[in-house]
Design a protein around this motif. Structure first.
Motif, mmCIF file in Angstrom:
data_model
loop_
_atom_site.group_PDB
_atom_site.id
_atom_site.type_symbol
_atom_site.label_atom_id
_atom_site.label_comp_id
_atom_site.label_asym_id
_atom_site.label_seq_id
_atom_site.Cartn_x
_atom_site.Cartn_y
_atom_site.Cartn_z
ATOM 1 N N LEU A 231 25.255 -52.522 -8.934
ATOM 2 C CA LEU A 231 24.696 -51.650 -7.775
ATOM 3 C C LEU A 231 25.839 -51.906 -6.796
ATOM 4 N N ILE A 232 26.145 -53.088 -6.415
ATOM 5 C CA ILE A 232 27.225 -53.390 -5.326
ATOM 6 C C ILE A 232 28.741 -52.750 -5.808
ATOM 7 N N ARG A 233 28.997 -52.768 -7.084
ATOM 8 C CA ARG A 233 30.377 -52.386 -7.672
ATOM 9 C C ARG A 233 30.550 -50.916 -7.310
ATOM 10 N N LYS A 234 29.269 -50.237 -7.516
ATOM 11 C CA LYS A 234 29.233 -48.667 -7.106
ATOM 12 C C LYS A 234 29.381 -48.279 -5.681
ATOM 13 N N ARG A 235 29.067 -49.166 -4.959
ATOM 14 C CA ARG A 235 29.345 -48.871 -3.547
ATOM 15 C C ARG A 235 30.816 -49.599 -2.894
ATOM 16 N N LEU A 236 31.230 -50.510 -3.732
ATOM 17 C CA LEU A 236 32.645 -51.233 -3.501
ATOM 18 C C LEU A 236 33.408 -51.430 -4.560
#
Length: 416
Positions: A231-236
């Motif tokens: 989820l974090i990697r999708k945004r960053l």
């Protein structure tokens, strides 16, 4: 309290493991305690039945005598009879269970201290509730089988060192007869000296710290890999998460996926460069107890933490109102991205965490020293019910453990 040949300031520490302050938070706590006793002019002997760890600190350089001991072996009795220690410190209740009756038999006048580290029964009851998909409750804690063993050990000991104010309050509420035996002694950690304050703009990426022998850490890494980091990697998409820790098992090492920005690094001899340059530490701990050394270490290096209510327990209050606490994977990832991208929120979180961590980073050994000195008065103030419970548990448990231990020893010697 002491025999005529007893050194009034001689301490035997019976360790659950040999101290590894570069690998475990428990090792940091133990080393801090040992240094405190040395500063109070105690002659210190550290004894342990466990094998040496990969990152064991050399206590001899501090002037501490190291002794290997055996469980279920009368050689330990002979060792005690030679030394006449005035104080004995058990590292976690498990060592008191194993060696406590021998200490009481051979050193009836010694003051018995128990460093709980964390409440094992609390941690295990939370883990069991999580595994079953239910909510943890106090009733689930006090009904857990480990609860009775741990509390019995605390009643048998003269003073119990409690690392978390939350756990202190739990014990006071549920077992008021333990009150005079409890000493609130925060974590204890030597704060880094001259750590440069590196700004938000000059930091990047994420980090997780945690040794692989601690189940809450393994669960947190698995949660990061499967739910939170995607989820974090999708945004960053350019961000990287590095996993550091001693004794990481193969199933964790195999999670290494550089293409996904998920890097499993293992143990690092020096974490200062990592902590100085990382922007956010992730600690999605779903169960546990005590005080989390990773959160204190991060605060000491000017690095804020995105954590859970369990992770910040005993450090921060009013978890639900904090921008850096979340207990679901979705909310955890959302708040982590917000902290990572908002310099104002990042600075605010860091200041709050630094202030809260100070209680543990700068705690004083004098708290324990005063409790030890005033123990005769505390003992006289024990309610009759507490004395009765203490004597009952000593007599019942020591009789049972004495028989079991001698039976095991005889059985083992019969094989040879």
């Amino acid at each position: 309290m002491s025999g005529p040949d007893t050194d009034p300031k001689s301490l035997l520490v019976i360790g659950h493991q040999w101290p590894e302050p570069e690998a475990t938070a428990a090792g940091v706590r133990m080393l801090w305690l040992l240094k405190g006793f040395l500063q109070k002019d105690f002659q210190v002997v550290f004894a342990c039945a466990a094998g040496p760890g990969d990152y064991r600190v050399d206590l001899g350089k501090l002037g501490i005598t190291e002794v290997g001991i055996q469980m279920n072996d009368s050689s330990f009795d002979r060792f005690l009879q030679k030394h006449e220690f005035s104080h004995v410190l058990f590292d976690r209740f498990l060592t008191e269970e194993q060696f406590g009756w021998r200490v009481r038999d051979n050193l009836p006048g010694a003051q018995i201290l128990l460093d709980t580290e964390d409440l094992h029964s609390l941690r295990r009851s939370r883990e069991d509730a999580m595994r079953k998909g239910g909510e943890w409750s106090v009733s689930g804690w006090v009904e857990h089988p480990l609860f009775y063993r741990e509390i019995a050990s605390m009643f048998r000991s003269d003073l119990n060192l409690i690392i978390s104010k939350h756990e202190m309050e739990l014990l006071q509420a549920q077992i008021p007869h333990l009150q005079e035996k409890l000493v609130y002694l925060p974590f204890g950690m030597d704060a880094p000296v001259n750590v440069p304050g590196i700004s938000f703009q000059n930091r990047s990426n994420f980090v997780f710290l945690g040794n692989g022998k601690h189940l809450p850490n393994l669960d947190a890494i698995a949660q990061l890999k499967s739910e939170i980091w995607p989820l974090i990697r999708k945004r960053l998409p350019e961000a990287v998460l590095q996993i550091y820790g001693a004794y990481l098992p193969n199933q964790i090492l195999q999670m290494d996926a550089p293409a996904e920005g998920f890097q499993v690094k293992g143990w690092a001899p020096e974490l200062q460069p990592v902590l100085n340059n990382t922007r956010l530490l992730l600690a999605p701990l779903r169960f546990g107890a005590g005080i989390k050394g990773k959160i204190l270490k991060a605060a000491a290096f000017g690095l804020p933490v995105m954590g859970t209510s369990v992770g910040f327990e005993g450090i921060m209050e009013k978890h639900e109102a904090l921008s850096f606490v979340a207990d679901s994977a979705q909310h955890f990832a959302e708040k982590a991205v917000e902290l990572y991208t908002d310099p104002v929120g990042w600075e605010r979180a860091l200041k709050l965490q630094e202030q809260a961590a100070g209680v543990h980073l700068y705690t004083s050994f004098e708290t324990l020293s005063r409790a030890m000195d005033s123990y005769p008065e505390r003992r006289e103030a024990l309610p009759q019910e507490t004395r009765l419970i203490q004597n009952l548990l000593q007599n019942e448990a020591f009789g049972r453990l004495r028989y079991l231990s001698r039976w095991i020893e005889a059985k083992e010697k019969g094989k040879n």
